[in-house]
Scaffold this motif. Structure first.
Motif, PDB file in Angstrom:
ATOM      1  N   ASP A 101      18.997 -41.377  -3.082  1.00 59.25           N
ATOM      2  CA  ASP A 101      19.126 -40.231  -3.040  1.00 59.25           C
ATOM      3  C   ASP A 101      18.654 -39.558  -3.119  1.00 59.25           C
ATOM      4  N   GLY A 124      19.657 -36.205  -4.931  1.00 59.90           N
ATOM      5  CA  GLY A 124      20.731 -35.724  -6.311  1.00 59.90           C
ATOM      6  C   GLY A 124      19.884 -36.235  -7.329  1.00 59.90           C
ATOM      7  N   TYR A 125      18.629 -37.130  -7.580  1.00 64.65           N
ATOM      8  CA  TYR A 125      18.556 -37.316  -8.560  1.00 64.65           C
ATOM      9  C   TYR A 125      17.270 -36.208  -9.065  1.00 64.65           C
ATOM     10  N   LYS A 160      21.814 -42.561 -11.620  1.00 62.30           N
ATOM     11  CA  LYS A 160      21.773 -42.240 -10.572  1.00 62.30           C
ATOM     12  C   LYS A 160      21.475 -44.023  -9.153  1.00 62.30           C
ATOM     13  N   TRP A 189      22.077 -47.382 -10.248  1.00 64.16           N
ATOM     14  CA  TRP A 189      23.197 -47.525  -9.308  1.00 64.16           C
ATOM     15  C   TRP A 189      22.739 -48.320  -7.394  1.00 64.16           C
ATOM     16  N   GLU A 190      22.299 -47.576  -6.950  1.00 71.95           N
ATOM     17  CA  GLU A 190      21.669 -48.093  -5.815  1.00 71.95           C
ATOM     18  C   GLU A 190      20.371 -47.984  -5.740  1.00 71.95           C
TER      19      GLU A 190
END
Ligand SMILES: Cc1cc2nc3c(=O)[nH]c(=O)nc-3n(C[C@H](O)[C@H](O)[C@H](O)COP(=O)(O)OP(=O)(O)OC[C@H]3O[C@@H](n4cnc5c(N)ncnc54)[C@H](O)[C@@H]3O)c2cc1C
Length: 451
Positions: A67, A70-71, A86, A89-90
């Motif tokens: 994302d 998002g970041y 973030k 995390w993915e």
């Protein structure tokens, strides 16, 4: 009462915040990093260029669905810790990807239509420079099932991470003595700096993945024995670690090097003797890393010999630009015919080409121009033609196929092979290999839960 006036849309800034690089004449003296990361302020300025599209084009273009929108939003607000958290995390190879990802997200960025796309990869790097992704991964409660992964490259790591977080017991069998596959074995340290992968690995350690290094399945361990010794599923992630040769006279002459072997030796700190006049044959990223490494090892003149034109060249634009800035001569539309010399390379006989109709790869086919032969005065030839998988030891009944890109694959949707409980995949880039690992892990989870 009249409706409140709509907020004015932010004006799109088409000009990217410039990323600095170490000067070419300085950087070719060694294997130090080329890119100078954004300062905190530069990163915020670049993040603020992002127009926060309603549809996340960047995320959709990312093979692992990171994302970016998002970041980048968090970075635009100056919250680098949250951005870094973030990202990791993915993504278990986040630190590596800040340096080597081919950033497919940027190709999809709508800002690129008006000017330069957001520098997403450089921003991701800045998130790690100025933010602390402290959070280690927590495994879910143990499921009591065991999965074997063959190969500790990006595909195997992604599968291990995904399944490890879900509570599976994971063992990764790796033929070499290192974790990371071709990514850590061969990408030169002027791009993937030493210590980067270790940061990613450190975060993974809490998942308790059991890495068995120096174990080649098919040689040190029998594939069939994996199920007998209690593994419930197997993911084959053996990559493309065998360099491909070329069928021209003289390939066995001393002074001819295989690019992949050479790059691995350099990364292992072994001494690689380089000649004065070097030709590298190929047009992909391995070829770019070979010419740049040859230069850093003291070659006086390095020429890249490629049989098609710039347009068909598979190497990434970033790498081509950095390579050309370092003074490498690109000889397009030129095919090697013979490596000359008896006791050592004494020249490379070549022939000029012209482009015909597209071939099965979709690229225009090079056609020899009669009478255009000439000899390139070189004392070293590096072959960077491509790599292929080594399927020895993997049972044929799995039906694992090598696709057009030279990568092993099972079912395109699930990576499942013809043998129940066996999955297979990899990729031509780190992030594509990770995507295959993620797909396999999710399919294995479904299979082992009986879904
Ligand atoms: C010089 C070079 C530069 C590159 N630059 C980039 C770049 O800048 N960006 C990018 O995205 N990609 C780059 N790539 C491509 C990228 O490294 C690969 O796409 C990626 O590593 C593939 O991951 P994988 O897990 O499928 O396989 P691999 O990385 O090949 O890993 C497979 C692993 O399996 C192990 N193995 C094989 N057979 C067995 C067996 N029988 N038993 C046990 N273990 C086994 C191997 O030792 C290896 O560690 C580059 C590649 C090279 C060679």
């Amino acid at each position: 009462m009249s409706a409140p006036a709509a907020k004015p849309k932010p004006r799109l800034n088409p000009v990217r915040t410039k990323i600095r690089e170490v000067e070419p004449k300085e950087r070719i003296r060694g294997f130090g990093e080329v890119i100078i990361p954004y300062s905190r302020e530069e990163a915020i300025a670049e993040a603020q260029r992002c127009i926060q599209c309603g549809k996340p084009w960047c995320q959709e273009a990312c093979p692992i669905g990171q994302d970016a929108r998002g970041y980048i939003k968090l970075m635009a607000q100056g919250d680098f810790d949250a951005a870094a958290a973030k990202i990791v995390w993915e993504n278990p190879l986040a630190a590596c990807l800040t340096k080597v990802c081919y950033h497919f997200c940027e190709d999809a960025c709508p800002v690129g239509k008006k000017g330069e796309p957001i520098a997403i990869r450089h921003l991701k790097r800045a998130a790690f420079e100025y933010g602390k992704p402290a959070q280690p991964y927590e495994p879910a409660p143990k499921i009591g099932k065991k999965v074997a992964i063959i190969g500790a490259g990006p595909a195997g790591i992604m599968a291990a991470w995904t399944l490890g977080k879900l509570g599976y017991d994971i063992t990764v069998f790796e033929a070499s003595r290192a974790i990371g596959g071709l990514m850590t074995m061969s990408i030169p340290s002027y791009r993937l700096t030493k210590g980067t992968f270790e940061k990613d690995l450190e975060r993974m350690m809490k998942l308790g993945v059991d890495f068995r290094l120096g174990v080649r399945v098919g040689r040190d361990k029998n594939f069939e024995d994996l199920f007998k010794s209690g593994y419930d599923a197997v993911f084959v992630a053996i990559g493309t670690t065998e360099p491909q040769g070329i069928k021209i006279p003289g390939v066995n002459t001393p002074g001819v090097l295989m690019a992949l072997d050479m790059l691995i030796d350099i990364n292992m700190g072994k001494t690689v003797y380089m000649g004065k006049n070097v030709a590298v044959i190929g047009g992909g990223d391995v070829a770019m890393d070979s010419v740049r490494s040859a230069l850093r090892l003291g070659a006086g003149k390095v020429t890249l010999v490629y049989r098609r034109s710039r347009e068909e060249m598979p190497a990434s634009d970033d790498e081509i630009a950095e390579t050309q800035a370092e003074g490498i001569e690109f000889m397009y539309l030129t095919a090697p015919l013979e490596i000359l010399g008896k006791d050592h390379v004494a020249g490379l006989k070549c022939q000029k080409m012209q482009l015909g109709e597209p071939d099965e790869s979709g690229r225009r086919k090079p056609i020899p121009i009669p009478g255009s032969e000439f000899v390139l005065d070189v004392d070293t030839v590096i072959l960077a033609i491509g790599q292929q998988p080594n399927l020895s030891g993997i049972p044929p009944e799995t039906g694992i196929v090598v696709n057009k890109k030279g990568v092993i694959e099972g079912d395109p949707q699930t990576t499942a092979t013809k043998k129940q409980g066996v999955y297979a995949g990899g990729g031509t880039s780190v992030v594509h290999a990770m995507a295959a690992g993620k797909k396999a892990a999710l399919a294995i989870d479904q299979f082992l839960r009986g879904k």
